[in-house]
Design a protein around this motif. Structure first.
Motif, PDB file in Angstrom:
ATOM      1  N   LEU A   1      18.644  -2.961  -3.689  1.00 54.68           N
ATOM      2  CA  LEU A   1      19.950  -3.199  -4.302  1.00 54.68           C
ATOM      3  C   LEU A   1      20.767  -4.306  -3.646  1.00 54.68           C
ATOM      4  O   LEU A   1      21.797  -4.703  -4.188  1.00 54.68           O
ATOM      5  CB  LEU A   1      20.767  -1.905  -4.306  1.00 54.68           C
ATOM      6  N   VAL A   2      20.342  -4.814  -2.464  1.00 56.43           N
ATOM      7  CA  VAL A   2      21.191  -5.755  -1.737  1.00 56.43           C
ATOM      8  C   VAL A   2      20.481  -7.003  -1.219  1.00 56.43           C
ATOM      9  O   VAL A   2      21.116  -7.907  -0.709  1.00 56.43           O
ATOM     10  CB  VAL A   2      21.910  -5.069  -0.556  1.00 56.43           C
ATOM     11  N   GLY A   3      19.172  -7.071  -1.289  1.00 57.97           N
ATOM     12  CA  GLY A   3      18.464  -8.230  -0.735  1.00 57.97           C
ATOM     13  C   GLY A   3      18.309  -8.112   0.762  1.00 57.97           C
ATOM     14  O   GLY A   3      18.683  -7.121   1.377  1.00 57.97           O
ATOM     15  N   GLY A   4      17.726  -9.151   1.327  1.00 58.88           N
ATOM     16  CA  GLY A   4      17.444  -9.107   2.754  1.00 58.88           C
ATOM     17  C   GLY A   4      18.313 -10.044   3.543  1.00 58.88           C
ATOM     18  O   GLY A   4      19.301 -10.575   3.062  1.00 58.88           O
ATOM     19  N   ALA A   5      17.919 -10.267   4.734  1.00 65.30           N
ATOM     20  CA  ALA A   5      18.661 -11.152   5.624  1.00 65.30           C
ATOM     21  C   ALA A   5      18.158 -12.581   5.533  1.00 65.30           C
ATOM     22  O   ALA A   5      18.499 -13.408   6.351  1.00 65.30           O
ATOM     23  CB  ALA A   5      18.543 -10.636   7.058  1.00 65.30           C
ATOM     24  N   GLY A   6      17.323 -12.870   4.533  1.00 64.51           N
ATOM     25  CA  GLY A   6      16.812 -14.218   4.374  1.00 64.51           C
ATOM     26  C   GLY A   6      15.738 -14.573   5.373  1.00 64.51           C
ATOM     27  O   GLY A   6      15.514 -15.738   5.662  1.00 64.51           O
ATOM     28  N   GLN A   7      15.037 -13.576   5.890  1.00 65.46           N
ATOM     29  CA  GLN A   7      14.025 -13.820   6.915  1.00 65.46           C
ATOM     30  C   GLN A   7      12.662 -14.160   6.336  1.00 65.46           C
ATOM     31  O   GLN A   7      11.716 -14.348   7.074  1.00 65.46           O
ATOM     32  CB  GLN A   7      13.906 -12.594   7.829  1.00 65.46           C
ATOM     33  N   GLY A   8      12.537 -14.242   5.024  1.00 64.46           N
ATOM     34  CA  GLY A   8      11.280 -14.643   4.412  1.00 64.46           C
ATOM     35  C   GLY A   8      10.411 -13.507   3.933  1.00 64.46           C
ATOM     36  O   GLY A   8       9.395 -13.733   3.305  1.00 64.46           O
ATOM     37  N   GLY A   9      10.788 -12.271   4.210  1.00 67.67           N
ATOM     38  CA  GLY A   9      10.005 -11.137   3.740  1.00 67.67           C
ATOM     39  C   GLY A   9      10.344 -10.796   2.302  1.00 67.67           C
ATOM     40  O   GLY A   9      11.333 -11.265   1.736  1.00 67.67           O
ATOM     41  N   ASP A  10       9.500  -9.963   1.695  1.00 62.48           N
ATOM     42  CA  ASP A  10       9.730  -9.557   0.314  1.00 62.48           C
ATOM     43  C   ASP A  10      10.762  -8.439   0.264  1.00 62.48           C
ATOM     44  O   ASP A  10      10.617  -7.431   0.954  1.00 62.48           O
ATOM     45  CB  ASP A  10       8.423  -9.068  -0.318  1.00 62.48           C
ATOM     46  N   ASP A  11      11.770  -8.615  -0.559  1.00 62.33           N
ATOM     47  CA  ASP A  11      12.751  -7.560  -0.778  1.00 62.33           C
ATOM     48  C   ASP A  11      12.295  -6.629  -1.901  1.00 62.33           C
ATOM     49  O   ASP A  11      12.610  -5.448  -1.898  1.00 62.33           O
ATOM     50  CB  ASP A  11      14.116  -8.156  -1.088  1.00 62.33           C
ATOM     51  N   GLU A  12      11.596  -7.176  -2.869  1.00 64.28           N
ATOM     52  CA  GLU A  12      10.946  -6.393  -3.912  1.00 64.28           C
ATOM     53  C   GLU A  12       9.571  -7.009  -4.121  1.00 64.28           C
ATOM     54  O   GLU A  12       9.383  -8.208  -3.898  1.00 64.28           O
ATOM     55  CB  GLU A  12      11.726  -6.425  -5.234  1.00 64.28           C
ATOM     56  N   ALA A  13       8.616  -6.200  -4.539  1.00 63.57           N
ATOM     57  CA  ALA A  13       7.270  -6.713  -4.774  1.00 63.57           C
ATOM     58  C   ALA A  13       6.628  -5.962  -5.932  1.00 63.57           C
ATOM     59  O   ALA A  13       6.934  -4.793  -6.178  1.00 63.57           O
ATOM     60  CB  ALA A  13       6.412  -6.577  -3.520  1.00 63.57           C
ATOM     61  N   ILE A  14       5.746  -6.669  -6.613  1.00 60.92           N
ATOM     62  CA  ILE A  14       4.959  -6.089  -7.692  1.00 60.92           C
ATOM     63  C   ILE A  14       3.494  -6.361  -7.377  1.00 60.92           C
ATOM     64  O   ILE A  14       3.102  -7.515  -7.199  1.00 60.92           O
ATOM     65  CB  ILE A  14       5.357  -6.675  -9.057  1.00 60.92           C
ATOM     66  N   MET A  15       2.712  -5.295  -7.262  1.00 61.53           N
ATOM     67  CA  MET A  15       1.285  -5.403  -6.967  1.00 61.53           C
ATOM     68  C   MET A  15       0.499  -5.379  -8.266  1.00 61.53           C
ATOM     69  O   MET A  15       0.780  -4.564  -9.142  1.00 61.53           O
ATOM     70  CB  MET A  15       0.807  -4.226  -6.119  1.00 61.53           C
ATOM     71  N   VAL A  16      -0.512  -6.257  -8.353  1.00 66.92           N
ATOM     72  CA  VAL A  16      -1.363  -6.303  -9.533  1.00 66.92           C
ATOM     73  C   VAL A  16      -2.815  -6.187  -9.101  1.00 66.92           C
ATOM     74  O   VAL A  16      -3.315  -7.028  -8.355  1.00 66.92           O
ATOM     75  CB  VAL A  16      -1.156  -7.617 -10.325  1.00 66.92           C
ATOM     76  N   ASP A  17      -3.480  -5.145  -9.556  1.00 60.53           N
ATOM     77  CA  ASP A  17      -4.914  -4.976  -9.330  1.00 60.53           C
ATOM     78  C   ASP A  17      -5.612  -5.678 -10.490  1.00 60.53           C
ATOM     79  O   ASP A  17      -5.782  -5.106 -11.573  1.00 60.53           O
ATOM     80  CB  ASP A  17      -5.267  -3.484  -9.270  1.00 60.53           C
ATOM     81  N   LEU A  18      -5.998  -6.931 -10.283  1.00 63.69           N
ATOM     82  CA  LEU A  18      -6.534  -7.766 -11.358  1.00 63.69           C
ATOM     83  C   LEU A  18      -7.799  -7.181 -11.971  1.00 63.69           C
ATOM     84  O   LEU A  18      -8.059  -7.373 -13.161  1.00 63.69           O
ATOM     85  CB  LEU A  18      -6.795  -9.180 -10.834  1.00 63.69           C
ATOM     86  N   GLN A  19      -8.579  -6.461 -11.202  1.00 63.26           N
ATOM     87  CA  GLN A  19      -9.806  -5.868 -11.728  1.00 63.26           C
ATOM     88  C   GLN A  19      -9.535  -4.684 -12.650  1.00 63.26           C
ATOM     89  O   GLN A  19     -10.362  -4.355 -13.486  1.00 63.26           O
ATOM     90  CB  GLN A  19     -10.719  -5.416 -10.587  1.00 63.26           C
ATOM     91  N   ARG A  20      -8.365  -4.058 -12.485  1.00 62.24           N
ATOM     92  CA  ARG A  20      -8.022  -2.895 -13.312  1.00 62.24           C
ATOM     93  C   ARG A  20      -7.180  -3.246 -14.528  1.00 62.24           C
ATOM     94  O   ARG A  20      -6.962  -2.387 -15.389  1.00 62.24           O
ATOM     95  CB  ARG A  20      -7.272  -1.861 -12.469  1.00 62.24           C
ATOM     96  N   VAL A  21      -6.704  -4.493 -14.614  1.00 64.73           N
ATOM     97  CA  VAL A  21      -5.898  -4.881 -15.773  1.00 64.73           C
ATOM     98  C   VAL A  21      -6.792  -4.789 -17.013  1.00 64.73           C
ATOM     99  O   VAL A  21      -7.866  -5.399 -17.045  1.00 64.73           O
ATOM    100  CB  VAL A  21      -5.336  -6.312 -15.620  1.00 64.73           C
ATOM    101  N   PRO A  22      -6.396  -4.014 -18.027  1.00 66.23           N
ATOM    102  CA  PRO A  22      -7.227  -3.865 -19.219  1.00 66.23           C
ATOM    103  C   PRO A  22      -7.529  -5.224 -19.861  1.00 66.23           C
ATOM    104  O   PRO A  22      -6.709  -6.141 -19.823  1.00 66.23           O
ATOM    105  CB  PRO A  22      -6.367  -3.005 -20.150  1.00 66.23           C
TER     106      PRO A  22
END
Length: 192
Positions: free
Chosen positions: A83-104
């Motif tokens: 809800l607030v973001g990070g301190a700008g240190q370069g890390g991910d504040d939100e992420a979405i993982m995609v398993d490309l082999q499982r994508v229909p």
């Protein structure tokens, strides 16, 4: 080695050894830009949201976002709402993982968006970026910097789409306005 993407640039998601990527993470990071106030500089909390819209033949068939964290088939997963973001240190504040082999097989494109749920414009955000990471080894493959501020509240960041037997990523970087992915659908469709 990271590729810094510019608007419209595409990269293949083939590994340098000729293999294919099995799982990728689209990360989003940001921090609030300081504002001058009566009592000095202050930062206002900004709630950016990452979303992934799954398309089959240019039709949206599923979406992963803060209210639907896992795609119906389980191949795409959101790590949770920040809800607030990070301190700008370069890390991910939100992420979405995609398993490309499982994508229909009928899913041919996944479009990643970011929007300001609280309505602030990108002029009020610093150090905003999206990046693609090989989930198997943590190596950053590509980075797209959401630079330039601007009086818009959303961005169509990138898309991952089928290219022959593999996948390719294209940096879209198109500004838009909207608080949720639903608001962005008319702006997404020209990029399919």
């Amino acid at each position: 080695m990271t590729v810094n993407l510019s608007k419209g640039q595409a990269i293949s998601l083939q590994k340098s050894d000729g293999g294919t990527l099995n799982a990728v993470r689209m990360g989003l990071g940001w921090k609030s830009a300081p504002r001058r106030g009566l009592f000095g500089k202050r930062s206002k909390e900004i709630d950016l949201d990452a979303s992934a819209v799954l398309f089959a033949d240019k039709q949206p068939v599923d979406v992963v976002f803060f209210r639907h964290l896992v795609s119906d088939d389980g191949s795409v997963k959101h790590t949770g709402d920040n809800l607030v973001g990070g301190a700008g240190q370069g890390g991910d504040d939100e992420a979405i993982m995609v398993d490309l082999q499982r994508v229909p097989v009928h899913i041919d494109q996944i479009v990643f968006t970011v929007n300001s749920f609280t309505g602030q414009t990108f002029a009020e955000v610093e150090n905003a970026f999206c990046r693609l990471v090989d989930e198997t080894n943590g190596q950053e493959l590509a980075r797209y910097t959401l630079t330039g501020g601007g009086q818009y509240t959303a961005q169509i960041m990138a898309k991952v789409h089928r290219q022959g037997s593999g996948w390719q990523m294209t940096a879209v970087g198109n500004p838009a306005n909207g608080r949720t992915f639903q608001d962005l659908m008319p702006a997404i469709l020209p990029h399919l």
